[in-house]
Design a protein around this motif. Sequence first.
Motif, PDB file in Angstrom:
ATOM      1  N   ALA A  90       0.421  -0.976   0.145  1.00  0.00           N
ATOM      2  CA  ALA A  90       0.226   0.164  -0.074  1.00  0.00           C
ATOM      3  C   ALA A  90       0.777   1.246   0.058  1.00  0.00           C
ATOM      4  CB  ALA A  90      -1.376   0.035   1.333  1.00  0.00           C
ATOM      5  N   ILE A  91       0.103   2.432  -0.113  1.00  0.00           N
ATOM      6  CA  ILE A  91       0.730   3.787  -0.678  1.00  0.00           C
ATOM      7  C   ILE A  91       0.652   4.488   0.867  1.00  0.00           C
ATOM      8  CG2 ILE A  91       0.963   5.732  -1.291  1.00  0.00           C
ATOM      9  CD1 ILE A  91       0.766   4.875  -4.350  1.00  0.00           C
ATOM     10  N   PHE A  92       1.115   5.206   1.993  1.00  0.00           N
ATOM     11  CA  PHE A  92       1.211   5.856   2.610  1.00  0.00           C
ATOM     12  C   PHE A  92       1.741   7.458   2.359  1.00  0.00           C
ATOM     13  CE2 PHE A  92      -0.429   2.645   6.014  1.00  0.00           C
ATOM     14  CZ  PHE A  92      -0.809   1.841   5.498  1.00  0.00           C
ATOM     15  N   THR A  93       1.132   8.109   2.990  1.00  0.00           N
ATOM     16  CA  THR A  93       1.556   9.960   2.922  1.00  0.00           C
ATOM     17  C   THR A  93       3.170   9.879   4.138  1.00  0.00           C
ATOM     18  OG1 THR A  93       0.108  10.944   3.600  1.00  0.00           O
ATOM     19  CG2 THR A  93       0.525  10.519   0.989  1.00  0.00           C
ATOM     20  N   THR A  94       3.238   8.951   5.299  1.00  0.00           N
ATOM     21  CA  THR A  94       3.816   9.506   6.357  1.00  0.00           C
ATOM     22  C   THR A  94       5.260   8.308   5.941  1.00  0.00           C
ATOM     23  OG1 THR A  94       2.089   9.288   6.799  1.00  0.00           O
ATOM     24  CG2 THR A  94       3.943   9.118   8.780  1.00  0.00           C
ATOM     25  N   PRO A  95       6.442   9.534   6.519  1.00  0.00           N
ATOM     26  CA  PRO A  95       7.613   8.672   5.826  1.00  0.00           C
ATOM     27  C   PRO A  95       8.182   7.753   6.731  1.00  0.00           C
ATOM     28  CG  PRO A  95       7.707  11.174   6.256  1.00  0.00           C
ATOM     29  CD  PRO A  95       6.863  10.247   6.225  1.00  0.00           C
ATOM     30  N   SER A  96       7.628   8.069   8.335  1.00  0.00           N
ATOM     31  CA  SER A  96       7.867   6.341   9.177  1.00  0.00           C
ATOM     32  C   SER A  96       7.202   5.124   8.500  1.00  0.00           C
ATOM     33  CB  SER A  96       7.793   6.642  10.034  1.00  0.00           C
ATOM     34  OG  SER A  96       6.074   6.473   9.774  1.00  0.00           O
ATOM     35  N   ALA A  97       6.053   5.115   7.732  1.00  0.00           N
ATOM     36  CA  ALA A  97       5.897   4.288   6.792  1.00  0.00           C
ATOM     37  C   ALA A  97       6.618   3.474   5.615  1.00  0.00           C
ATOM     38  CB  ALA A  97       4.363   4.640   6.933  1.00  0.00           C
ATOM     39  N   TRP A  98       7.608   3.578   5.323  1.00  0.00           N
ATOM     40  CA  TRP A  98       8.647   3.155   3.807  1.00  0.00           C
ATOM     41  C   TRP A  98       9.852   3.063   4.851  1.00  0.00           C
ATOM     42  CZ3 TRP A  98       6.963   3.410  -0.352  1.00  0.00           C
ATOM     43  CH2 TRP A  98       5.735   4.629  -0.575  1.00  0.00           C
ATOM     44  N   PRO A  99      10.295   1.540   4.864  1.00  0.00           N
ATOM     45  CA  PRO A  99      10.737   0.859   5.697  1.00  0.00           C
ATOM     46  C   PRO A  99      12.571   1.232   4.260  1.00  0.00           C
ATOM     47  CG  PRO A  99       9.784  -0.705   4.638  1.00  0.00           C
ATOM     48  CD  PRO A  99       8.982   0.847   4.357  1.00  0.00           C
ATOM     49  N   TYR A 100      12.444   1.356   3.602  1.00  0.00           N
ATOM     50  CA  TYR A 100      13.569   1.410   2.564  1.00  0.00           C
ATOM     51  C   TYR A 100      13.458   2.744   1.833  1.00  0.00           C
ATOM     52  CZ  TYR A 100      13.234  -3.596   2.775  1.00  0.00           C
ATOM     53  OH  TYR A 100      12.419  -5.065   3.622  1.00  0.00           O
ATOM     54  N   TRP A 101      15.289   3.036   1.655  1.00  0.00           N
ATOM     55  CA  TRP A 101      15.513   4.436   1.899  1.00  0.00           C
ATOM     56  C   TRP A 101      16.586   4.930   0.522  1.00  0.00           C
ATOM     57  CZ3 TRP A 101      12.210   8.808   2.035  1.00  0.00           C
ATOM     58  CH2 TRP A 101      11.164   8.451   3.344  1.00  0.00           C
ATOM     59  N   GLY A 102      16.895   5.824   0.053  1.00  0.00           N
ATOM     60  CA  GLY A 102      17.251   5.950  -1.104  1.00  0.00           C
ATOM     61  C   GLY A 102      18.985   7.607   0.143  1.00  0.00           C
ATOM     62  N   GLN A 103      20.029   7.804  -0.524  1.00  0.00           N
ATOM     63  CA  GLN A 103      20.835   8.349  -0.597  1.00  0.00           C
ATOM     64  C   GLN A 103      19.900  10.239   0.053  1.00  0.00           C
ATOM     65  OE1 GLN A 103      21.458   7.389  -2.630  1.00  0.00           O
ATOM     66  NE2 GLN A 103      22.028   8.938  -3.611  1.00  0.00           N
ATOM     67  N   GLY A 104      19.640  10.450  -1.342  1.00  0.00           N
ATOM     68  CA  GLY A 104      18.796  11.378  -1.825  1.00  0.00           C
ATOM     69  C   GLY A 104      19.813  12.123  -2.966  1.00  0.00           C
ATOM     70  N   THR A 105      18.808  12.927  -3.041  1.00  0.00           N
ATOM     71  CA  THR A 105      20.251  13.652  -4.545  1.00  0.00           C
ATOM     72  C   THR A 105      18.893  15.203  -4.761  1.00  0.00           C
ATOM     73  OG1 THR A 105      20.132  13.813  -6.843  1.00  0.00           O
ATOM     74  CG2 THR A 105      17.730  13.074  -6.211  1.00  0.00           C
TER      75      THR A 105
END
Length: 121
Positions: free
Chosen positions: A100-115
């Motif tokens: 599912a899609i969530f808009t809350t960052p804490s619901a997403w376990p995997y992240w990139g380093q950012g650009t």
Amino acid sequence: QVALVESGGGLVQPGGSLKLSCVDSGRSGYTMAWFRQAPGKERDFVAAINWTGGRTYYADSVKGRFTISRDDAKSSVYLQMNSLTSADTAVYYCAARPQAIFTTPSAWPYWGQGTQVTVSS
């Protein structure tokens, strides 16, 4: 193992366009999203696309200007950004989660380093 790497950030003039890419080397096939964080501010949801690619969701601030897409053959998700303004200046992060899609960052376990995306004349 999900491993996300973003690319495509840079400096662009107001009104310009930029396309961000995110590669998932783990080929998870998960639901994917873009978030952004401006200096001194919280990380905000930008856009998401579900694991089938059949559903997308956008923050009101980017609707009609940004488009999220995915190419599962390349294990990649993209964010096409048009009509950029200074308010779009931020570090953009790719994120992944199952289902599912969530808009809350804490619901997403995997992240990139950012650009970094900087909109300035």
